[in-house]
Design a protein around this motif. Structure first.
Motif, PDB file in Angstrom:
ATOM      1  N   LEU A  39      -2.323  -2.915 -27.913  1.00 54.77           N
ATOM      2  CA  LEU A  39      -2.507  -2.395 -29.243  1.00 54.77           C
ATOM      3  C   LEU A  39      -1.999  -0.794 -29.230  1.00 54.77           C
ATOM      4  N   PHE A  40      -1.086  -0.351 -29.915  1.00 54.20           N
ATOM      5  CA  PHE A  40      -0.489   0.645 -29.963  1.00 54.20           C
ATOM      6  C   PHE A  40      -0.460   1.509 -31.413  1.00 54.20           C
ATOM      7  N   ARG A  41      -0.646   2.654 -31.470  1.00 52.44           N
ATOM      8  CA  ARG A  41      -0.491   3.407 -32.816  1.00 52.44           C
ATOM      9  C   ARG A  41       1.002   3.246 -33.296  1.00 52.44           C
ATOM     10  N   GLY A  42       1.116   2.548 -34.588  1.00 48.41           N
ATOM     11  CA  GLY A  42       2.371   2.164 -35.147  1.00 48.41           C
ATOM     12  C   GLY A  42       3.243   3.446 -35.492  1.00 48.41           C
ATOM     13  N   ASP A  43       2.387   4.757 -35.748  1.00 47.28           N
ATOM     14  CA  ASP A  43       3.048   5.975 -36.318  1.00 47.28           C
ATOM     15  C   ASP A  43       3.551   6.903 -35.024  1.00 47.28           C
ATOM     16  N   VAL A  44       3.240   6.484 -34.055  1.00 51.20           N
ATOM     17  CA  VAL A  44       3.869   7.514 -32.874  1.00 51.20           C
ATOM     18  C   VAL A  44       4.488   6.614 -31.782  1.00 51.20           C
ATOM     19  N   TYR A  45       4.875   5.472 -31.820  1.00 48.53           N
ATOM     20  CA  TYR A  45       5.028   4.543 -30.552  1.00 48.53           C
ATOM     21  C   TYR A  45       6.528   4.086 -30.715  1.00 48.53           C
ATOM     22  N   ARG A  46       7.178   3.990 -29.612  1.00 44.78           N
ATOM     23  CA  ARG A  46       8.400   3.541 -29.881  1.00 44.78           C
ATOM     24  C   ARG A  46       8.711   2.415 -28.629  1.00 44.78           C
ATOM     25  N   TYR A  47       9.103   1.155 -28.858  1.00 50.04           N
ATOM     26  CA  TYR A  47       9.113   0.215 -27.820  1.00 50.04           C
ATOM     27  C   TYR A  47      10.541  -0.322 -27.585  1.00 50.04           C
ATOM     28  N   ARG A  48      10.920  -0.205 -26.281  1.00 47.17           N
ATOM     29  CA  ARG A  48      11.876  -0.679 -25.814  1.00 47.17           C
ATOM     30  C   ARG A  48      12.377  -1.593 -24.561  1.00 47.17           C
ATOM     31  N   LEU A  49      12.955  -2.511 -24.676  1.00 54.32           N
ATOM     32  CA  LEU A  49      12.673  -3.671 -23.587  1.00 54.32           C
ATOM     33  C   LEU A  49      14.250  -3.968 -23.001  1.00 54.32           C
ATOM     34  N   ASN A  50      14.390  -3.826 -21.577  1.00 51.54           N
ATOM     35  CA  ASN A  50      15.541  -4.467 -21.408  1.00 51.54           C
ATOM     36  C   ASN A  50      15.395  -5.553 -20.436  1.00 51.54           C
ATOM     37  N   LEU A  51      16.000  -6.537 -20.519  1.00 53.49           N
ATOM     38  CA  LEU A  51      15.665  -7.722 -19.600  1.00 53.49           C
ATOM     39  C   LEU A  51      16.875  -8.182 -18.826  1.00 53.49           C
TER      40      LEU A  51
END
Length: 53
Positions: A39-51
């Motif tokens: 669970l991450f703060r939505g206002d300060v989090y960036r999610y990046r995923l390379n598969l």
């Protein structure tokens, strides 16, 4: 939305939207070997995923 305990951890005065990530990892025999919830703060989090396979 976060629970009261999660709001306290994040420093929220009231609940704010959060990013909930649930990940299942499987081995080559399709047996689940890992389950993770984050669970991450939505206002300060960036999610990046390379598969890659």
């Amino acid at each position: 939305m976060p629970t009261a305990e999660e709001c306290e951890i994040f420093g929220f005065g009231s609940p704010m939207p959060c990013l909930l990530i649930k990940r299942h990892s499987y081995n080559q025999h399709s047996v689940m070997i890992e389950y993770v919830e984050g669970l991450f703060r939505g206002d300060v989090y960036r999610y990046r995923l390379n598969l890659a396979v």
